[in-house]
Design an enzyme around this catalytic site. Structure first.
Site, mmCIF file in Angstrom:
data_model
loop_
_atom_site.group_PDB
_atom_site.id
_atom_site.type_symbol
_atom_site.label_atom_id
_atom_site.label_comp_id
_atom_site.label_asym_id
_atom_site.label_seq_id
_atom_site.Cartn_x
_atom_site.Cartn_y
_atom_site.Cartn_z
ATOM 1 N N ARG A 116 25.398 -4.694 -5.508
ATOM 2 C CA ARG A 116 25.615 -5.435 -4.735
ATOM 3 C C ARG A 116 26.403 -6.905 -4.881
ATOM 4 O O ARG A 116 27.426 -7.712 -4.392
ATOM 5 C CB ARG A 116 24.332 -5.828 -3.967
ATOM 6 N N TYR A 117 25.975 -7.156 -6.234
ATOM 7 C CA TYR A 117 26.087 -8.851 -6.252
ATOM 8 C C TYR A 117 27.112 -8.629 -7.918
ATOM 9 O O TYR A 117 26.758 -7.753 -8.271
ATOM 10 C CB TYR A 117 25.270 -9.502 -6.959
ATOM 11 N N ARG A 175 25.041 -8.206 -11.305
ATOM 12 C CA ARG A 175 23.322 -7.931 -11.864
ATOM 13 C C ARG A 175 23.623 -5.837 -10.767
ATOM 14 O O ARG A 175 24.038 -6.627 -9.771
ATOM 15 C CB ARG A 175 22.171 -8.532 -11.314
ATOM 16 N N CYS A 187 4.356 5.026 -4.498
ATOM 17 C CA CYS A 187 4.356 3.808 -5.419
ATOM 18 C C CYS A 187 2.104 3.774 -5.267
ATOM 19 O O CYS A 187 2.629 4.610 -4.035
ATOM 20 C CB CYS A 187 4.206 3.179 -3.785
ATOM 21 N N CYS A 195 2.565 0.286 1.654
ATOM 22 C CA CYS A 195 3.105 -1.024 2.756
ATOM 23 C C CYS A 195 3.405 -0.436 3.592
ATOM 24 O O CYS A 195 4.645 -0.538 3.466
ATOM 25 C CB CYS A 195 3.101 -2.304 1.550
ATOM 26 N N CYS A 206 7.093 -2.124 4.030
ATOM 27 C CA CYS A 206 7.983 -1.927 3.633
ATOM 28 C C CYS A 206 9.739 -1.758 3.832
ATOM 29 O O CYS A 206 10.260 -1.086 4.926
ATOM 30 C CB CYS A 206 7.383 -0.974 2.983
ATOM 31 N N ARG A 234 12.091 0.848 2.176
ATOM 32 C CA ARG A 234 12.077 1.445 2.137
ATOM 33 C C ARG A 234 11.512 2.696 2.802
ATOM 34 O O ARG A 234 11.107 3.564 2.192
ATOM 35 C CB ARG A 234 13.015 1.295 0.664
ATOM 36 N N ASP A 242 12.400 -7.607 6.688
ATOM 37 C CA ASP A 242 13.636 -6.599 6.981
ATOM 38 C C ASP A 242 13.457 -6.248 8.391
ATOM 39 O O ASP A 242 12.785 -5.382 8.722
ATOM 40 C CB ASP A 242 14.234 -6.000 5.766
ATOM 41 N N ASP A 266 17.222 -11.852 3.868
ATOM 42 C CA ASP A 266 18.633 -10.206 3.247
ATOM 43 C C ASP A 266 19.121 -9.750 4.942
ATOM 44 O O ASP A 266 18.752 -9.120 5.630
ATOM 45 C CB ASP A 266 17.478 -9.132 2.890
ATOM 46 N N LYS A 320 21.385 -12.222 0.407
ATOM 47 C CA LYS A 320 20.771 -13.179 0.744
ATOM 48 C C LYS A 320 21.093 -14.422 1.550
ATOM 49 O O LYS A 320 21.719 -14.332 0.449
ATOM 50 C CB LYS A 320 19.231 -13.528 -0.393
HETATM 51 S S1 SF4 Z 1 6.486 -2.480 -0.554
HETATM 52 FE FE1 SF4 Z 1 7.556 -0.668 -0.661
HETATM 53 S S2 SF4 Z 1 7.768 -0.556 -2.490
HETATM 54 FE FE2 SF4 Z 1 7.115 -2.399 -2.797
HETATM 55 S S3 SF4 Z 1 4.813 -1.337 -2.979
HETATM 56 FE FE3 SF4 Z 1 4.845 -1.879 -1.253
HETATM 57 S S4 SF4 Z 1 5.419 0.786 -0.710
HETATM 58 FE FE4 SF4 Z 1 6.231 0.454 -2.724
#
Ligand code: SF4
Length: 448
Positions: free
Chosen positions: A163-164, A167, A176, A180, A183, A185, A344, A381, A388
């Site tokens: 994207r940038y 990097r 994972c 979370c 998250c 994703r 997000d 973001d 960002k």
């Molecule tokens: S925020 Fe998402 S990618 Fe990061 S550890 Fe938690 S579940 Fe996994």
């Protein structure tokens, strides 16, 4: 059925040891925050890193140290079903049914270690909110987008986001240690656990080799530290062999949700490929435990600087007091608060999101009131891969050519002479439109 009998029904191999809910509650109270806490600094009490210790004995006292200190044991024994969760957390049959519905779309996984940090008798416990599914994930689930940052759109080869200019982000796995609830994703959770194949990794490395502008490679996931250390080394060593790559960054939540992963073998490996930076993700000061402190210290002693990227979450860390405790706790374990992210707009997270003003007000409540090292950069973001954008309170009250009127953290006003560029040094640059109020008020107009 009372709470304690519900909590001890149907035990698994590592089910809670016999302890009543009232015992558990009183243990938790010893570490409760003082009554009358406000968002000001007046009642703020510093706390040592972590709670007094992880409250392992509540449920896991019978687990031998050899297993408890082994990250693979935690990984194998993650709680990933609602029935398994009910061994620890009192759940009514209605709650069980609701959570089963949620986990059909957004699965559950929590490590025994992270579960041991929860105050299970507190419905508003900030650790629980990050790990335990909520029915709101689906009742509010149409708000937001699956992939708001358009990472798929910026994937130039499978698993590599460019994207940038200088990097790239590489995603080695979607696995994972914990799911979370906030998250970005979440969309990946339903696709089962995968790790990039050797051919896919080679294609990503080829892309980096061919693009000499890439000086910074971020290894993320999922969580890349779910890979074994030798497997991870296989990727890191080949990135390090690319001459134009200056730094490697690892994004991982292991120091927070399973710090036992940061073992000697991993640290020795990372130290061989310096400079490697590690970004982790503490969101609340209850996560800063002695175990987490040891993990971060090991990394630092291995030459790996550790920065923190927290996410602003409703009911978890959305106050000045909560952020102050978090950031001070991080500095005590030598971790730099780097970013505070606006959550997000991901489907299934709306109940945890806060208005943008909350983040700006938090930064205003920190800046000047504590050392700058403890103040992260608040960023959004942007959707559609816009990148960002930092947001901060406006301290420029007014400006005119040659002078600014600035306010400090105490709301006192100060004139500041803005140096002119002497003509002999080149063309005079007009003040940037980024300086001062967006309405362009001048000092004379404000009467000062
Ligand atoms: S925020 Fe998402 S990618 Fe990061 S550890 Fe938690 S579940 Fe996994």
């Amino acid at each position: 059925m009372n709470a304690s009998s519900r909590a001890t029904k149907g035990r698994s191999a590592f089910s809670p040891r016999e302890k009543s809910a009232s015992e558990t509650h009183s243990e938790g109270l010893a570490e409760e925050e003082p009554p009358g806490e406000t968002d000001t600094f007046d009642n703020f009490d510093e706390e040592p890193p972590g709670r007094t210790a992880t409250d392992r004995n509540r449920f896991f006292g019978h687990i031998p140290d050899s297993a408890w200190n082994d990250w693979r044991w935690h990984f194998r024994n993650r709680i990933n079903t609602v029935d398994g969760l009910a061994n620890f957390i009192p759940l009514s049959s209605e709650e069980r049914a609701q959570l089963k519905l949620v986990t059909l779309k957004y699965p559950l996984a929590v490590t025994p270690y992270y579960l041991s940090l929860m105050n299970l008798s507190d419905p508003d416990d900030p650790i629980k909110k990050q790990a335990i599914p909520s029915i709101l994930e689906i009742t509010m689930g149409m708000v937001g987008q699956e992939d708001p940052l358009d990472e798929k759109g910026d994937s130039v080869v499978p698993g590599l986001v460019h994207r940038y200019p200088d990097r790239v982000l590489i995603v080695l796995t979607n696995i994972c240690p914990m799911f979370c609830r906030h998250c970005t994703r979440k969309r990946e959770w339903r696709s089962g656990g995968w790790v990039r194949t050797p051919a896919e990794v080679e294609a990503m490395l080829d892309y980096i080799r061919q693009h000499k502008s890439i000086r910074d490679v971020i290894i993320s996931g999922g969580d890349p530290l779910t890979l074994s250390t030798p497997r991870l080394e296989g990727v890191i060593s080949r990135i390090r062999a690319i001459k134009h790559v200056e730094i490697i960054r690892i994004g991982t939540r292991f120091p927070v949700v399973l710090p036992q992963r940061i073992d000697d073998e991993l640290c020795a490996m990372l130290s061989r490929y310096s400079p490697i930076w590690l970004n982790t993700h503490f969101n609340h000061h209850h996560e800063i435990t002695p175990e987490a402190a040891v993990a971060c210290d090991r990394l630092l002693r291995s030459g790996v600087p550790v920065n923190n990227q927290s996410v602003l979450l409703r009911g978890v860390n959305d106050s000045v007091a909560a952020q102050l405790r978090l950031c001070h706790g991080l500095l005590r374990i030598k971790v730099r608060p780097y970013y505070l992210f606006q959550c997000d707009e991901v489907q299934g997270t709306e109940h945890l999101r806060t208005p943008v003003e909350t983040g700006v007000n938090i930064i205003e409540g920190l800046r000047g009131h504590t050392s700058g090292l403890a103040v992260p950069t608040f960023v959004i973001d942007l959707p559609q891969g816009g990148g960002k954008v930092p947001l901060q309170p406006n301290y420029v009250v007014a400006r005119k050519r040659g002078e600014l009127l600035l306010r400090n953290y105490e709301e006192r006003l100060f004139r500041y002479r803005n140096p002119k560029v002497p003509a002999e040094l080149g063309p005079v640059t007009e003040p940037s439109s980024g300086v001062g109020n967006s309405d362009g008020r001048l000092l004379v107009e404000t009467g000062v």
